[in-house]
Write a protein that holds these residues in place. Structure first.
Motif, PDB file in Angstrom:
ATOM      1  N   MET A  70       4.171  -7.475 -14.538  1.00  0.00           N
ATOM      2  CA  MET A  70       3.367  -7.336 -13.351  1.00  0.00           C
ATOM      3  C   MET A  70       2.489  -8.566 -13.171  1.00  0.00           C
ATOM      4  O   MET A  70       2.016  -9.149 -14.136  1.00  0.00           O
ATOM      5  N   SER A  91       6.346  -4.989  -0.897  1.00  0.00           N
ATOM      6  CA  SER A  91       6.133  -4.179  -2.109  1.00  0.00           C
ATOM      7  C   SER A  91       4.766  -4.394  -2.751  1.00  0.00           C
ATOM      8  O   SER A  91       4.423  -3.698  -3.712  1.00  0.00           O
ATOM      9  N   ASP A  92       3.967  -5.328  -2.254  1.00  0.00           N
ATOM     10  CA  ASP A  92       2.653  -5.601  -2.849  1.00  0.00           C
ATOM     11  C   ASP A  92       1.716  -4.410  -2.707  1.00  0.00           C
ATOM     12  O   ASP A  92       1.693  -3.741  -1.667  1.00  0.00           O
ATOM     13  N   TYR A  93       0.941  -4.179  -3.756  1.00  0.00           N
ATOM     14  CA  TYR A  93      -0.156  -3.220  -3.694  1.00  0.00           C
ATOM     15  C   TYR A  93      -1.387  -4.035  -3.348  1.00  0.00           C
ATOM     16  O   TYR A  93      -1.819  -4.868  -4.142  1.00  0.00           O
ATOM     17  N   ILE A 145      -2.589   1.561 -11.618  1.00  0.00           N
ATOM     18  CA  ILE A 145      -1.716   0.812 -10.701  1.00  0.00           C
ATOM     19  C   ILE A 145      -0.552   0.198 -11.464  1.00  0.00           C
ATOM     20  O   ILE A 145       0.586   0.196 -10.991  1.00  0.00           O
ATOM     21  N   ARG A 197       4.313  -1.360  -9.813  1.00  0.00           N
ATOM     22  CA  ARG A 197       4.297  -2.391  -8.769  1.00  0.00           C
ATOM     23  C   ARG A 197       4.505  -3.756  -9.401  1.00  0.00           C
ATOM     24  O   ARG A 197       3.965  -4.046 -10.458  1.00  0.00           O
ATOM     25  N   LYS A 198       5.298  -4.590  -8.747  1.00  0.00           N
ATOM     26  CA  LYS A 198       5.543  -5.934  -9.270  1.00  0.00           C
ATOM     27  C   LYS A 198       4.308  -6.815  -9.135  1.00  0.00           C
ATOM     28  O   LYS A 198       4.021  -7.639  -9.994  1.00  0.00           O
ATOM     29  N   ARG A 199       3.539  -6.603  -8.055  1.00  0.00           N
ATOM     30  CA  ARG A 199       2.389  -7.471  -7.812  1.00  0.00           C
ATOM     31  C   ARG A 199       1.249  -6.685  -7.184  1.00  0.00           C
ATOM     32  O   ARG A 199       1.446  -5.938  -6.232  1.00  0.00           O
ATOM     33  N   ILE A 200       0.067  -6.887  -7.755  1.00  0.00           N
ATOM     34  CA  ILE A 200      -1.161  -6.368  -7.160  1.00  0.00           C
ATOM     35  C   ILE A 200      -1.857  -7.566  -6.523  1.00  0.00           C
ATOM     36  O   ILE A 200      -2.065  -8.587  -7.189  1.00  0.00           O
ATOM     37  N   ASN A 243      -3.923  -1.008   0.717  1.00  0.00           N
ATOM     38  CA  ASN A 243      -3.757   0.250  -0.001  1.00  0.00           C
ATOM     39  C   ASN A 243      -5.084   0.810  -0.490  1.00  0.00           C
ATOM     40  O   ASN A 243      -5.199   2.014  -0.750  1.00  0.00           O
TER      41      ASN A 243
END
Length: 157
Positions: A1, A67-69, A92, A97-100, A119
């Motif tokens: 991540m 797909s970002d959070y 999280i 998720r791949k990226r926050i 989000n």
């Protein structure tokens, strides 16, 4: 991540950048952490505050993946203690998720489109800080969160 701190404008104070660089170096052993600075949109006399927020918002949204959070660093967001923030990050991460992406807006805040995309909203404090200091404080808090999650002795209660 990966964790990305997306900011409007650059860090110009060398002492702030030195602190940020130190914490980014420390974070390498825990997680991928980057800061990306978007161009500062100068309002001058040609742009209203709302138009400036709209233009900054377009730039911010163009930097995001579906797909970002996305978490806005916003004065009206939820405040956390350092331990609560570490738990929040962990939750999280568990979502896979791949990226926050944490986002620091421009001087007038965020456009409605950016608020709609977010989000979550969080606040670092009820106090107001310069955007440059927010980068340093936030980066240190991510480092602190990682040490808390690993039960390392950096954070004291």
């Amino acid at each position: 991540m990966d964790i990305l701190l997306l900011t409007v404008g650059k860090t110009t104070q060398s002492y702030v950048q030195t602190g940020i660089d130190d914490y980014i170096k420390r974070l390498r052993r825990y997680i991928s952490y980057k800061i990306e600075s978007l161009p500062d949109i100068r309002s001058g006399k040609t742009l209203t505050k709302e138009l400036q927020k709209e233009k900054e918002g377009e730039t911010i949204l163009a930097s995001l993946f579906p797909s970002d959070y996305c978490i806005l660093l916003d004065e009206h967001g939820k405040e956390f203690t350092s331990i609560e923030f570490s738990s929040f990050l962990q939750k999280i991460m568990i979502l896979g998720r791949k990226r926050i992406v944490f986002i620091v807006g421009g001087p007038y805040g965020f456009s409605q489109d950016v608020y709609a995309r977010a989000n979550f909203k969080m606040s670092l404090s009820k106090m107001t800080f310069t955007h440059e200091m927010v980068r340093l404080f936030f980066t240190e808090q991510v480092y602190r969160a990682m040490t808390i999650l690993r039960h390392e002795p950096y954070h004291h209660e």
